[in-house]
Design a protein around this motif. Structure first.
Motif, PDB file in Angstrom:
ATOM      1  N   PRO A 102      18.225 -14.101  34.235  1.00  0.00           N
ATOM      2  CA  PRO A 102      19.081 -15.286  34.419  1.00  0.00           C
ATOM      3  C   PRO A 102      20.350 -15.250  33.573  1.00  0.00           C
ATOM      4  N   HIS A 103      20.258 -14.727  32.358  1.00  0.00           N
ATOM      5  CA  HIS A 103      21.435 -14.618  31.493  1.00  0.00           C
ATOM      6  C   HIS A 103      22.427 -13.603  32.071  1.00  0.00           C
ATOM      7  N   LEU A 104      21.908 -12.503  32.572  1.00  0.00           N
ATOM      8  CA  LEU A 104      22.783 -11.500  33.187  1.00  0.00           C
ATOM      9  C   LEU A 104      23.452 -12.070  34.440  1.00  0.00           C
ATOM     10  N   ASP A 105      22.689 -12.815  35.236  1.00  0.00           N
ATOM     11  CA  ASP A 105      23.246 -13.399  36.458  1.00  0.00           C
ATOM     12  C   ASP A 105      24.342 -14.406  36.136  1.00  0.00           C
ATOM     13  N   TYR A 106      24.199 -15.120  35.018  1.00  0.00           N
ATOM     14  CA  TYR A 106      25.181 -16.150  34.666  1.00  0.00           C
ATOM     15  C   TYR A 106      26.384 -15.570  33.930  1.00  0.00           C
TER      16      TYR A 106
END
Length: 304
Positions: A102-106
């Motif tokens: 999720p952090h990479l996607d954001y």
């Protein structure tokens, strides 16, 4: 000898201090960089040590406590800004992908390269990476959450050719590779020329064991026996051995005992608790048991 060099980026524990960065190291093998743990500030230390970001291909995360992985997103973001295109592989517990995706996607949704998570089983001793020159295995450790160390082993190297002998016997180029691997040479007349007449012994292969957060455990000894260098956490000195047991950490004396029993070449202590203002206490206690002990420190480099 082939390049095999370890650089310490951080050797502190969970509580931030002005003396140490959290856990992070880089192993350079033949100009390919392998990062081991990635605490906060790892990318700053990486740059401070003037290492090339393009050489970094694999990250090995021992466990998912913040002082071992909070630097990951910042590092990946910087790699994207620098225009990296090659795949980055993160070897970590299966939960790592669930936590960091999720952090990479954001924050990193437009990366010009692929980030791939290779799920490992910290409770097993198994090979998780291998190429033609290097092998990496997990070392099961015992901490408050699933945790493993890593064993980096150079594969057996090729023997050195004796140039004048190769020329004397007029050995064809197509035979050279096998001779480097130890094969004898058979002349057109059927005469066997033994390999030890054509070559000299290969350079010794290096072995490095990284043991991050763990309580003392004897079962580790057989897995790291005889390594050239052992990095073993020593969060506490002997004055806090009860606290070490309670938090599933080790003392300097316990790390030295492991080194002594495993007959390693050299011991490096790290992961120092912030409660100690002078790290020399770890060295003093460990050397009483295992004299060839050193302390990890930021920017320390060790060549094998």
């Amino acid at each position: 000898m082939e390049n095999f060099e370890l650089t310490i980026l951080g050797c502190g524990s969970a509580m931030p201090t002005t003396r140490h960065y959290p856990s992070a190291q880089v192993l350079n093998h033949r100009d390919r960089f392998f990062m081991i743990d990635c605490g906060e500030g790892a990318q700053l230390q990486y740059r401070r040590n003037k290492m090339k970001f393009t050489r970094l291909q694999h990250l090995f995360i021992s466990h998912l406590h913040g002082d071992h992985c909070f630097g990951l997103i910042g590092l990946i973001s910087t790699l994207g800004i620098l225009g990296r295109t090659g795949e980055l592989i993160i070897h970590a517990h299966a939960d790592a992908e669930r936590v960091f995706k999720p952090h990479l996607d954001y924050f990193c949704h437009e990366l010009p390269f692929n980030v791939r998570f290779n799920a490992i089983s910290p409770s097993k001793n198994e090979i998780i990476y291998e190429d033609k020159a290097l092998r990496v295995s997990t070392l099961p450790l015992k901490h408050r959450i699933p945790t493993c160390g890593f064993l980096f082993e150079e594969k057996e190297k090729e023997r050195h050719l004796i140039g004048e002998m190769i020329k004397f016997y007029n050995i064809p180029v197509k035979e050279i590779a096998d001779i480097k691997q130890g094969a004898d040479f058979i002349t057109p007349e059927g005469i066997i020329i033994p390999n030890n007449r054509l070559t000299r012994a290969a350079d010794p292969s290096s072995r490095y064991a990284y043991c991050s957060d763990t309580i003392y455990q004897n079962k580790l000894i057989s897995l790291i026996e005889g390594v050239d260098l052992l990095y073993h956490e020593s969060t506490f000195a002997d004055d806090n051995k009860a606290r070490a047991k309670e938090t599933f950490h080790s003392t300097a004396i316990q790390a030295a005992t492991i080194a002594q029993k495993a007959q390693v070449g050299k011991l490096m202590l790290g992961h120092f608790s912030a409660r100690y203002m002078d790290d020399s206490i770890f060295l003093q206690e460990a050397r009483e048991i295992f004299p060839d002990t050193i302390l990890a420190n930021e920017s320390l480099k060790i060549k094998f």
